[in-house]
Design a protein around this motif. Structure first.
Motif, PDB file in Angstrom:
ATOM      1  N   ILE A  48      36.289 -48.011  10.992  1.00 33.77           N
ATOM      2  CA  ILE A  48      36.447 -46.649  10.485  1.00 33.77           C
ATOM      3  C   ILE A  48      37.329 -46.636   9.232  1.00 33.77           C
ATOM      4  CG2 ILE A  48      37.465 -44.374  10.998  1.00 33.77           C
ATOM      5  CD1 ILE A  48      34.648 -44.851  12.153  1.00 33.77           C
ATOM      6  N   CYS A  49      38.284 -47.552   9.139  1.00 31.34           N
ATOM      7  CA  CYS A  49      39.075 -47.652   7.902  1.00 31.34           C
ATOM      8  C   CYS A  49      38.150 -47.911   6.717  1.00 31.34           C
ATOM      9  CB  CYS A  49      40.100 -48.778   8.015  1.00 31.34           C
ATOM     10  SG  CYS A  49      41.561 -48.368   8.985  1.00 31.34           S
ATOM     11  N   GLU A  50      37.229 -48.841   6.884  1.00 37.32           N
ATOM     12  CA  GLU A  50      36.280 -49.165   5.815  1.00 37.32           C
ATOM     13  C   GLU A  50      35.349 -47.987   5.534  1.00 37.32           C
ATOM     14  OE1 GLU A  50      32.676 -52.390   5.036  1.00 37.32           O
ATOM     15  OE2 GLU A  50      34.356 -52.929   6.360  1.00 37.32           O
ATOM     16  N   ASP A  51      34.841 -47.370   6.602  1.00 31.68           N
ATOM     17  CA  ASP A  51      33.927 -46.241   6.436  1.00 31.68           C
ATOM     18  C   ASP A  51      34.614 -45.066   5.752  1.00 31.68           C
ATOM     19  OD1 ASP A  51      31.947 -47.688   7.739  1.00 31.68           O
ATOM     20  OD2 ASP A  51      32.378 -46.802   9.694  1.00 31.68           O
ATOM     21  N   ALA A  52      35.843 -44.771   6.153  1.00 31.78           N
ATOM     22  CA  ALA A  52      36.580 -43.643   5.571  1.00 31.78           C
ATOM     23  C   ALA A  52      36.740 -43.815   4.069  1.00 31.78           C
ATOM     24  CB  ALA A  52      37.945 -43.502   6.242  1.00 31.78           C
ATOM     25  N   TRP A  53      37.117 -45.018   3.655  1.00 28.85           N
ATOM     26  CA  TRP A  53      37.309 -45.268   2.220  1.00 28.85           C
ATOM     27  C   TRP A  53      35.978 -45.147   1.465  1.00 28.85           C
ATOM     28  CZ3 TRP A  53      40.793 -44.991  -1.286  1.00 28.85           C
ATOM     29  CH2 TRP A  53      40.627 -45.623  -2.528  1.00 28.85           C
ATOM     30  N   ASN A  54      34.903 -45.675   2.056  1.00 32.93           N
ATOM     31  CA  ASN A  54      33.601 -45.599   1.399  1.00 32.93           C
ATOM     32  C   ASN A  54      33.102 -44.159   1.285  1.00 32.93           C
ATOM     33  OD1 ASN A  54      33.456 -48.374   1.036  1.00 32.93           O
ATOM     34  ND2 ASN A  54      32.392 -48.729   2.971  1.00 32.93           N
ATOM     35  N   ILE A  55      33.467 -43.330   2.251  1.00 30.96           N
ATOM     36  CA  ILE A  55      33.091 -41.921   2.197  1.00 30.96           C
ATOM     37  C   ILE A  55      33.871 -41.174   1.111  1.00 30.96           C
ATOM     38  CG2 ILE A  55      33.357 -39.735   3.480  1.00 30.96           C
ATOM     39  CD1 ILE A  55      32.485 -41.234   5.982  1.00 30.96           C
ATOM     40  N   GLY A  56      35.088 -41.617   0.853  1.00 31.66           N
ATOM     41  CA  GLY A  56      35.910 -40.963  -0.164  1.00 31.66           C
ATOM     42  C   GLY A  56      37.221 -40.421   0.363  1.00 31.66           C
ATOM     43  N   ILE A  57      37.538 -40.695   1.627  1.00 32.05           N
ATOM     44  CA  ILE A  57      38.815 -40.286   2.219  1.00 32.05           C
ATOM     45  C   ILE A  57      39.913 -41.193   1.676  1.00 32.05           C
ATOM     46  CG2 ILE A  57      40.103 -40.158   4.403  1.00 32.05           C
ATOM     47  CD1 ILE A  57      37.305 -39.558   5.723  1.00 32.05           C
ATOM     48  N   LYS A  58      41.013 -40.611   1.234  1.00 39.35           N
ATOM     49  CA  LYS A  58      42.098 -41.395   0.626  1.00 39.35           C
ATOM     50  C   LYS A  58      43.193 -41.764   1.626  1.00 39.35           C
ATOM     51  CE  LYS A  58      41.474 -39.374  -3.975  1.00 39.35           C
ATOM     52  NZ  LYS A  58      42.128 -38.578  -5.060  1.00 39.35           N
ATOM     53  N   TYR A  59      43.412 -40.903   2.627  1.00 38.88           N
ATOM     54  CA  TYR A  59      44.469 -41.133   3.608  1.00 38.88           C
ATOM     55  C   TYR A  59      43.870 -41.023   5.010  1.00 38.88           C
ATOM     56  CZ  TYR A  59      47.784 -40.290  -0.205  1.00 38.88           C
ATOM     57  OH  TYR A  59      48.494 -40.352  -1.389  1.00 38.88           O
ATOM     58  N   LEU A  60      44.166 -42.012   5.851  1.00 42.36           N
ATOM     59  CA  LEU A  60      43.722 -41.999   7.238  1.00 42.36           C
ATOM     60  C   LEU A  60      44.920 -42.325   8.121  1.00 42.36           C
ATOM     61  CD1 LEU A  60      41.323 -41.898   9.288  1.00 42.36           C
ATOM     62  CD2 LEU A  60      41.170 -44.389   9.017  1.00 42.36           C
ATOM     63  N   THR A  61      45.197 -41.447   9.077  1.00 43.78           N
ATOM     64  CA  THR A  61      46.322 -41.640   9.990  1.00 43.78           C
ATOM     65  C   THR A  61      45.798 -41.629  11.422  1.00 43.78           C
ATOM     66  OG1 THR A  61      47.859 -40.567   8.458  1.00 43.78           O
ATOM     67  CG2 THR A  61      48.546 -40.720  10.760  1.00 43.78           C
ATOM     68  N   ALA A  96      44.799 -57.310   2.280  1.00 53.35           N
ATOM     69  CA  ALA A  96      44.559 -58.036   1.029  1.00 53.35           C
ATOM     70  C   ALA A  96      43.081 -57.976   0.648  1.00 53.35           C
ATOM     71  CB  ALA A  96      45.016 -59.485   1.174  1.00 53.35           C
ATOM     72  N   LYS A  97      42.210 -58.143   1.649  1.00 51.42           N
ATOM     73  CA  LYS A  97      40.771 -58.134   1.404  1.00 51.42           C
ATOM     74  C   LYS A  97      40.281 -56.763   0.963  1.00 51.42           C
ATOM     75  CE  LYS A  97      36.354 -58.772   3.814  1.00 51.42           C
ATOM     76  NZ  LYS A  97      35.717 -59.081   5.120  1.00 51.42           N
ATOM     77  N   ASN A  98      40.804 -55.711   1.598  1.00 51.43           N
ATOM     78  CA  ASN A  98      40.304 -54.360   1.360  1.00 51.43           C
ATOM     79  C   ASN A  98      41.189 -53.521   0.451  1.00 51.43           C
ATOM     80  OD1 ASN A  98      38.200 -54.957   3.152  1.00 51.43           O
ATOM     81  ND2 ASN A  98      39.383 -54.259   4.920  1.00 51.43           N
ATOM     82  N   ASN A  99      42.269 -54.108  -0.087  1.00 50.37           N
ATOM     83  CA  ASN A  99      43.177 -53.379  -0.988  1.00 50.37           C
ATOM     84  C   ASN A  99      43.744 -52.139  -0.297  1.00 50.37           C
ATOM     85  OD1 ASN A  99      44.561 -52.850  -3.413  1.00 50.37           O
ATOM     86  ND2 ASN A  99      42.886 -51.595  -4.212  1.00 50.37           N
ATOM     87  N   ALA A 127      52.242 -52.823   0.053  1.00 51.85           N
ATOM     88  CA  ALA A 127      52.853 -51.676  -0.635  1.00 51.85           C
ATOM     89  C   ALA A 127      52.220 -51.380  -1.990  1.00 51.85           C
ATOM     90  CB  ALA A 127      54.350 -51.909  -0.799  1.00 51.85           C
ATOM     91  N   ALA A 128      51.751 -52.409  -2.686  1.00 53.06           N
ATOM     92  CA  ALA A 128      51.207 -52.206  -4.033  1.00 53.06           C
ATOM     93  C   ALA A 128      49.699 -51.980  -4.028  1.00 53.06           C
ATOM     94  CB  ALA A 128      51.552 -53.402  -4.917  1.00 53.06           C
ATOM     95  N   ASN A 129      49.065 -52.037  -2.855  1.00 52.82           N
ATOM     96  CA  ASN A 129      47.613 -51.859  -2.791  1.00 52.82           C
ATOM     97  C   ASN A 129      47.227 -50.426  -3.124  1.00 52.82           C
ATOM     98  OD1 ASN A 129      47.396 -54.527  -2.079  1.00 52.82           O
ATOM     99  ND2 ASN A 129      47.033 -54.144   0.105  1.00 52.82           N
ATOM    100  N   THR A 130      46.058 -50.266  -3.719  1.00 49.62           N
ATOM    101  CA  THR A 130      45.652 -48.968  -4.256  1.00 49.62           C
ATOM    102  C   THR A 130      44.421 -48.379  -3.571  1.00 49.62           C
ATOM    103  OG1 THR A 130      44.367 -50.101  -5.976  1.00 49.62           O
ATOM    104  CG2 THR A 130      46.648 -49.483  -6.526  1.00 49.62           C
ATOM    105  N   GLY A 131      43.991 -48.984  -2.467  1.00 50.51           N
ATOM    106  CA  GLY A 131      42.844 -48.447  -1.744  1.00 50.51           C
ATOM    107  C   GLY A 131      43.264 -47.425  -0.705  1.00 50.51           C
TER     108      GLY A 131
END
Length: 241
Positions: A48-61, A96-99, A127-131
């Motif tokens: 779901i982390c991968e799916d959320a980012w691909n959908i366009g969600i920026k924050y997932l908690t 690291a793989k998914n930023n 901390a420096a990742n931008t995904g």
């Protein structure tokens, strides 16, 4: 942000918060131990982390372990902690793989030293990742969070950092575990339960709620899109007209 999903142009919520519910019932339906359900649930979180980012969600908690979950049988709690250790270790490679940037909220002092060390390492290396901004709630309870925040704020006020008159909603929010995060736009709870269970009580003040009967290990990208579709049916007025 708008994006086409399932042939529809949808407004994508910036921040989605999820109560991961139903692992035990999922396992019971398959005549398997509860811990098997938790293990499968952890795999669902990864996807779901991968799916959320691909959908366009920026924050997932996600609500992974609450302050009340210590009341579960000791055997189950120990198994959950073993699973958590493995998850945190594996998560370092995935970030690291998914930023992906990872944060952990909650009262960490009750967690074992090695778990706290793994959390610190994970937060530091990502901390420096931008995904995707991914936040895991561990030993988290919203009432506990607010009491901790009030104690800290009261101490600062006592020491002269600001006056009582200068206490505002914004100042209080700056003492919460989620101070670096925007408030959630959409809250999802799986497994058919329809309550907040001491989850982000302050932060969810104006979120839309989506409840689904799907048990967490069965939650997938299409169910996430259904939640986003529901979000798009809501008119968010924030108290206005």
């Amino acid at each position: 942000m708008e994006k086409e999903l399932n042939g529809k142009m949808l407004v994508i919520p910036e921040h989605v918060a999820i109560i991961l519910d139903g692992n035990g019932r999922w396992a019971k339906k398959r005549l398997m131990p509860r811990n098997y359900g938790h293990s499968q649930g952890a795999k669902t979180v990864e996807q779901i982390c991968e799916d959320a980012w691909n959908i366009g969600i920026k924050y997932l908690t996600v609500y992974a372990f609450s302050t009340e979950n210590w009341r579960r049988p000791d055997k189950e709690v120990k198994a959950l902690m073993r699973l958590l250790r493995k998850y945190l270790k594996d998560c370092i490679e995935r970030t690291a793989k998914n930023n992906m940037r990872v944060r952990v909220i909650g009262e960490k002092s009750r967690l074992d030293d090695d778990i706290r060390a793994a959390i610190d390492e994970l937060e530091e290396v990502s901390a420096a990742n931008t995904g995707l901004n991914f936040t895991i709630a561990l030993n988290y309870g919203s009432r506990d969070e607010m009491v901790r925040a009030m104690r800290h704020m009261a101490q600062d006020c006592k020491e002269g950092a600001f006056s009582v008159e200068e206490i505002t909603e914004e100042r209080f929010a700056s003492y919460l575990d989620t101070k670096d995060l925007p408030d959630p736009d959409l809250m999802i709870r799986t497994s058919g339960e329809q309550r907040l269970s001491n989850w982000l009580l302050w932060q969810l003040a104006y979120a839309e709620f989506y409840f689904t009967d799907v048990l967490w290990p069965d939650f997938d990208k299409q169910e996430l899109i259904r939640a986003v579709e529901y979000y798009n049916t809501r008119e968010r007025r924030f108290g206005g007209v």
